[in-house]
Design an enzyme around this catalytic site. Structure first.
Site, PDB file in Angstrom:
ATOM      1  CG  ASN A 106     -12.901  -6.912  -0.655  1.00 44.48           C
ATOM      2  OD1 ASN A 106     -13.981  -6.349  -0.776  1.00 44.48           O
ATOM      3  ND2 ASN A 106     -12.520  -7.476   0.485  1.00 44.48           N
ATOM      4  CG  HIS A 108     -11.402  -7.018   5.027  1.00 41.69           C
ATOM      5  ND1 HIS A 108     -12.648  -7.584   5.143  1.00 41.69           N
ATOM      6  CD2 HIS A 108     -10.717  -7.368   6.150  1.00 41.69           C
ATOM      7  CE1 HIS A 108     -12.719  -8.253   6.286  1.00 41.69           C
ATOM      8  NE2 HIS A 108     -11.566  -8.135   6.911  1.00 41.69           N
ATOM      9  CB  SER A 135      -6.224  -4.594   3.929  1.00 43.66           C
ATOM     10  OG  SER A 135      -5.690  -4.663   5.236  1.00 43.66           O
ATOM     11  CG  ASP A 144     -11.796 -10.892   3.594  1.00 44.52           C
ATOM     12  OD1 ASP A 144     -12.172 -10.320   2.561  1.00 44.52           O
ATOM     13  OD2 ASP A 144     -12.519 -10.987   4.601  1.00 44.52           O
TER      14      ASP A 144
END
Length: 217
Positions: A106, A108, A135, A144
């Site tokens: 992911n 973010h 990030s 997250d």
């Protein structure tokens, strides 16, 4: 071998476009094998041929688990080496994460662990931070909270608005994602249990993207 990448997106797909551009320009040895969305009208879907698009409204399913099973099966059918959440605005369930654990990334828009969740640009400004960033991390069931692989930083300028800060960060966000995918696509990135390996060595601290788009310790 050319890496097979599946992308989950809910919106315009600017990170997806950056991936496709890098592939087209020969900067990334990869293939986007599918784009998957919870929003059938998401512009991101239009960036790949119809055969590589999958979308469904979660509200069309009896419950969250049924939607995620359908999504998970569709992603698995594309046989991806890596699954990238690039502006996918739903929290993934534990079953989906478990199925793709270790190859699920992911991006973010914050310097994790700061500002998990939404409205990160506004929160960084309101906190009086001097810098902000993005990030890339492995996805785990906690929001997250997976191991941060790499980050990029930008300054917060006097008078910045969330919109101005987001616009300044976006091209650096794209560069960060591409740098991490370059590692992943060449077999230099792996997750083994709770340990992240980079170039075969445990990654003790997140890498940093410099101004020349190099990932440094």
């Amino acid at each position: 071998m050319t890496a097979r990448i599946a992308v989950l997106a809910s919106g315009r797909g600017s990170n997806l476009q950056a991936i496709l551009d890098a592939i087209r320009e020969g900067m990334l040895d990869a293939e986007v094998v599918g784009v998957f969305s919870d929003k059938p009208t998401a512009p991101a879907l239009q960036q790949v041929p119809p055969a590589r698009r999958w979308s469904a409204r979660p509200s069309a399913f009896p419950d969250r688990a049924a939607y995620e099973t359908a999504l998970s099966d569709a992603v698995a059918a594309a046989r991806p080496d890596w699954v990238v959440c690039a502006g996918y605005m739903r929290i993934l369930g534990e079953a989906f994460i478990a199925r793709f654990r270790g190859r699920l990334l992911n991006i973010h828009p914050s310097l994790l662990p700061r500002y998990r969740g939404l409205h990160t640009h506004a929160r960084a400004i309101e906190a009086g931070d001097s810098e902000h960033g993005a990030s890339v991390h492995f996805v785990i069931p906690e929001l997250d909270a997976g191991t941060v692989i790499a980050q990029v930083r930008v300054p917060i300028l006097p008078g910045d608005t969330p919109e101005a800060l987001a616009a300044r960060l976006l091209p650096r966000e794209h560069a960060l994602l591409l740098a991490v995918l370059a590692l992943a696509s060449t077999g230099q990135l792996a997750e083994q249990g709770d340990i992240t390996l980079c170039h075969g060595q445990p990654l003790l601290n997140a890498l940093s993207l410099d101004s020349a788009d190099r990932l440094l310790p």
